[in-house]
Scaffold this motif. Sequence first.
Motif, PDB file in Angstrom:
ATOM      1  N   LYS A 121     -24.989 -17.031  -1.823  1.00 16.26           N
ATOM      2  CA  LYS A 121     -26.397 -16.736  -2.121  1.00 16.26           C
ATOM      3  C   LYS A 121     -26.591 -16.173  -3.526  1.00 16.26           C
ATOM      4  O   LYS A 121     -27.611 -16.442  -4.169  1.00 16.26           O
ATOM      5  CB  LYS A 121     -26.985 -15.805  -1.067  1.00 16.26           C
ATOM      6  CG  LYS A 121     -26.317 -14.447  -0.935  1.00 16.26           C
ATOM      7  CD  LYS A 121     -26.975 -13.647   0.185  1.00 16.26           C
ATOM      8  CE  LYS A 121     -26.353 -12.277   0.373  1.00 16.26           C
ATOM      9  NZ  LYS A 121     -26.990 -11.523   1.475  1.00 16.26           N
ATOM     10  N   GLU A 122     -25.604 -15.403  -4.036  1.00 17.58           N
ATOM     11  CA  GLU A 122     -25.753 -14.859  -5.389  1.00 17.58           C
ATOM     12  C   GLU A 122     -25.715 -15.969  -6.437  1.00 17.58           C
ATOM     13  O   GLU A 122     -26.417 -15.906  -7.454  1.00 17.58           O
ATOM     14  CB  GLU A 122     -24.646 -13.843  -5.692  1.00 17.58           C
ATOM     15  CG  GLU A 122     -24.663 -12.611  -4.810  1.00 17.58           C
ATOM     16  CD  GLU A 122     -23.758 -12.755  -3.600  1.00 17.58           C
ATOM     17  OE1 GLU A 122     -23.358 -11.718  -3.049  1.00 17.58           O
ATOM     18  OE2 GLU A 122     -23.440 -13.913  -3.214  1.00 17.58           O
ATOM     19  N   ASP A 123     -24.860 -16.973  -6.203  1.00 15.25           N
ATOM     20  CA  ASP A 123     -24.765 -18.075  -7.148  1.00 15.25           C
ATOM     21  C   ASP A 123     -26.081 -18.842  -7.233  1.00 15.25           C
ATOM     22  O   ASP A 123     -26.534 -19.218  -8.325  1.00 15.25           O
ATOM     23  CB  ASP A 123     -23.639 -19.026  -6.726  1.00 15.25           C
ATOM     24  CG  ASP A 123     -22.268 -18.422  -6.914  1.00 15.25           C
ATOM     25  OD1 ASP A 123     -22.039 -17.310  -6.391  1.00 15.25           O
ATOM     26  OD2 ASP A 123     -21.419 -19.036  -7.572  1.00 15.25           O
ATOM     27  N   CYS A 124     -26.676 -19.089  -6.088  1.00 17.41           N
ATOM     28  CA  CYS A 124     -27.948 -19.808  -6.053  1.00 17.41           C
ATOM     29  C   CYS A 124     -29.062 -18.961  -6.671  1.00 17.41           C
ATOM     30  O   CYS A 124     -29.866 -19.473  -7.457  1.00 17.41           O
ATOM     31  CB  CYS A 124     -28.290 -20.174  -4.610  1.00 17.41           C
ATOM     32  SG  CYS A 124     -29.790 -21.174  -4.451  1.00 17.41           S
ATOM     33  N   GLN A 125     -29.092 -17.682  -6.340  1.00 14.15           N
ATOM     34  CA  GLN A 125     -30.134 -16.798  -6.852  1.00 14.15           C
ATOM     35  C   GLN A 125     -30.076 -16.697  -8.376  1.00 14.15           C
ATOM     36  O   GLN A 125     -31.107 -16.808  -9.062  1.00 14.15           O
ATOM     37  CB  GLN A 125     -29.995 -15.405  -6.228  1.00 14.15           C
ATOM     38  CG  GLN A 125     -31.038 -14.390  -6.683  1.00 14.15           C
ATOM     39  CD  GLN A 125     -32.429 -14.670  -6.158  1.00 14.15           C
ATOM     40  OE1 GLN A 125     -32.574 -15.154  -5.043  1.00 14.15           O
ATOM     41  NE2 GLN A 125     -33.463 -14.369  -6.951  1.00 14.15           N
ATOM     42  N   ASN A 143     -26.177 -17.713   3.661  1.00 13.89           N
ATOM     43  CA  ASN A 143     -26.528 -16.303   3.847  1.00 13.89           C
ATOM     44  C   ASN A 143     -25.370 -15.385   3.506  1.00 13.89           C
ATOM     45  O   ASN A 143     -25.519 -14.166   3.493  1.00 13.89           O
ATOM     46  CB  ASN A 143     -26.964 -16.053   5.296  1.00 13.89           C
ATOM     47  CG  ASN A 143     -28.288 -16.700   5.625  1.00 13.89           C
ATOM     48  OD1 ASN A 143     -29.182 -16.756   4.778  1.00 13.89           O
ATOM     49  ND2 ASN A 143     -28.425 -17.206   6.836  1.00 13.89           N
ATOM     50  N   TYR A 144     -24.200 -15.987   3.251  1.00 10.35           N
ATOM     51  CA  TYR A 144     -23.012 -15.198   2.935  1.00 10.35           C
ATOM     52  C   TYR A 144     -22.924 -14.906   1.449  1.00 10.35           C
ATOM     53  O   TYR A 144     -23.460 -15.639   0.615  1.00 10.35           O
ATOM     54  CB  TYR A 144     -21.749 -15.933   3.384  1.00 10.35           C
ATOM     55  CG  TYR A 144     -21.556 -15.970   4.876  1.00 10.35           C
ATOM     56  CD1 TYR A 144     -21.098 -14.855   5.560  1.00 10.35           C
ATOM     57  CD2 TYR A 144     -21.833 -17.133   5.602  1.00 10.35           C
ATOM     58  CE1 TYR A 144     -20.919 -14.886   6.934  1.00 10.35           C
ATOM     59  CE2 TYR A 144     -21.650 -17.177   6.974  1.00 10.35           C
ATOM     60  CZ  TYR A 144     -21.191 -16.042   7.636  1.00 10.35           C
ATOM     61  OH  TYR A 144     -21.012 -16.082   8.992  1.00 10.35           O
ATOM     62  N   SER A 145     -22.204 -13.832   1.124  1.00 10.01           N
ATOM     63  CA  SER A 145     -22.035 -13.393  -0.258  1.00 10.01           C
ATOM     64  C   SER A 145     -20.689 -13.813  -0.818  1.00 10.01           C
ATOM     65  O   SER A 145     -19.759 -14.154  -0.077  1.00 10.01           O
ATOM     66  CB  SER A 145     -22.160 -11.857  -0.342  1.00 10.01           C
ATOM     67  OG  SER A 145     -23.442 -11.431   0.064  1.00 10.01           O
ATOM     68  N   ARG A 146     -20.585 -13.768  -2.121  1.00  8.74           N
ATOM     69  CA  ARG A 146     -19.331 -14.053  -2.800  1.00  8.74           C
ATOM     70  C   ARG A 146     -18.231 -13.124  -2.275  1.00  8.74           C
ATOM     71  O   ARG A 146     -18.466 -11.934  -2.070  1.00  8.74           O
ATOM     72  CB  ARG A 146     -19.492 -13.841  -4.306  1.00  8.74           C
ATOM     73  CG  ARG A 146     -20.450 -14.817  -4.964  1.00  8.74           C
ATOM     74  CD  ARG A 146     -20.814 -14.395  -6.378  1.00  8.74           C
ATOM     75  NE  ARG A 146     -19.650 -14.386  -7.259  1.00  8.74           N
ATOM     76  CZ  ARG A 146     -19.217 -15.436  -7.958  1.00  8.74           C
ATOM     77  NH1 ARG A 146     -19.873 -16.584  -7.883  1.00  8.74           N
ATOM     78  NH2 ARG A 146     -18.177 -15.341  -8.747  1.00  8.74           N
ATOM     79  N   CYS A 160     -18.420 -18.837   1.980  1.00 12.13           N
ATOM     80  CA  CYS A 160     -19.300 -19.611   1.106  1.00 12.13           C
ATOM     81  C   CYS A 160     -18.552 -19.986  -0.163  1.00 12.13           C
ATOM     82  O   CYS A 160     -17.641 -19.279  -0.607  1.00 12.13           O
ATOM     83  CB  CYS A 160     -20.580 -18.838   0.780  1.00 12.13           C
ATOM     84  SG  CYS A 160     -20.321 -17.299  -0.130  1.00 12.13           S
ATOM     85  N   ILE A 161     -18.932 -21.121  -0.725  1.00 14.52           N
ATOM     86  CA  ILE A 161     -18.303 -21.637  -1.932  1.00 14.52           C
ATOM     87  C   ILE A 161     -18.913 -20.978  -3.167  1.00 14.52           C
ATOM     88  O   ILE A 161     -20.137 -20.905  -3.311  1.00 14.52           O
ATOM     89  CB  ILE A 161     -18.472 -23.171  -2.017  1.00 14.52           C
ATOM     90  CG1 ILE A 161     -17.645 -23.856  -0.925  1.00 14.52           C
ATOM     91  CG2 ILE A 161     -18.082 -23.687  -3.398  1.00 14.52           C
ATOM     92  CD1 ILE A 161     -16.143 -23.766  -1.113  1.00 14.52           C
ATOM     93  N   GLN A 162     -18.051 -20.498  -4.041  1.00 14.62           N
ATOM     94  CA  GLN A 162     -18.490 -19.938  -5.320  1.00 14.62           C
ATOM     95  C   GLN A 162     -18.502 -21.039  -6.375  1.00 14.62           C
ATOM     96  O   GLN A 162     -17.543 -21.791  -6.514  1.00 14.62           O
ATOM     97  CB  GLN A 162     -17.564 -18.805  -5.762  1.00 14.62           C
ATOM     98  CG  GLN A 162     -17.602 -17.612  -4.833  1.00 14.62           C
ATOM     99  CD  GLN A 162     -16.709 -16.469  -5.288  1.00 14.62           C
ATOM    100  OE1 GLN A 162     -16.358 -15.595  -4.476  1.00 14.62           O
ATOM    101  NE2 GLN A 162     -16.327 -16.437  -6.554  1.00 14.62           N
ATOM    102  N   MET A 163     -19.584 -21.110  -7.129  1.00 18.08           N
ATOM    103  CA  MET A 163     -19.696 -22.144  -8.145  1.00 18.08           C
ATOM    104  C   MET A 163     -18.779 -21.858  -9.325  1.00 18.08           C
ATOM    105  O   MET A 163     -18.404 -22.767 -10.068  1.00 18.08           O
ATOM    106  CB  MET A 163     -21.148 -22.282  -8.605  1.00 18.08           C
ATOM    107  CG  MET A 163     -21.457 -23.622  -9.245  1.00 18.08           C
ATOM    108  SD  MET A 163     -23.198 -24.085  -9.134  1.00 18.08           S
ATOM    109  CE  MET A 163     -23.973 -22.869 -10.182  1.00 18.08           C
TER     110      MET A 163
END
Length: 253
Positions: free
Chosen positions: A130-134, A195-198, A203-206
């Motif tokens: 979610k942080e990557d998208c945000q 909904n998961y965080s880095r 979740c996949i990190q970009m």
Amino acid sequence: MPWKLTPLLLFLGWMTSVCNARTRTDLLNVCMDAKHHKAEPGPEDKLHNQCTPWKKNACCSARVSQELHKDTSSLYNFTWDHCGKMEPACQRHFIQDNCLYECSPNLGPWIQEVNQKWRKERFLNVPLCKEDCQSWWEDCRTSHTCKSNWHRGWDWTSGSNKCPNGTTCRTFEAYFPTPAALCEGLWSHSYKLSNYSRGSGRCIQMWFDPALGNPNEEVARFYASALTAEAWPQGIRPLSLCLALMLSLWLHD
């Protein structure tokens, strides 16, 4: 009699297909069948700039990684600047997105077959942290575009992508009012906002710090294991089923 062999041959063919079914490990450390991907992942010491996190094990070559950093890459003749110069902070996310697409060997659980001239596989609904998208959305809000889906619908008559007739250049926020609208809509649902965080392992990190290792390896293992568990009836696994089939065949020989 030859005709008696037909059921046996059919059975053997079916058994072979079962025993060769996709397993959890087939989903790990793989490259997509696409235009610029390597056949298999491997080390690439000279990956360029934002693609360097994958240098220990990459599906892209050094040349591809260099092209990904150009305003208009020769790989696809695609330009970010179709509505004026894209802000550097915004472009940084698109380069990371491209590096993940071309270089990552950790997207196996989301690879799907497609019938396109330039690729036979794509990834679909990759759970993007979610942080990557945000941050992608925040840094691109004031840049401009003319489309909400960049996979199709461009005017290619000039040799590179131009805004099609009837479209208007507006801010990203006008075309992508939310982070989910950007990350999920931009490339026809290649990503899904998680909904998961880095660092959660879910979740996949970009992008990531290569000095700390590749966190996407753990994520791929988790989802590959889940897919394998869903693919077989409870309590039955490919190896045990194959052994049972072979035993049955031997007893009835």
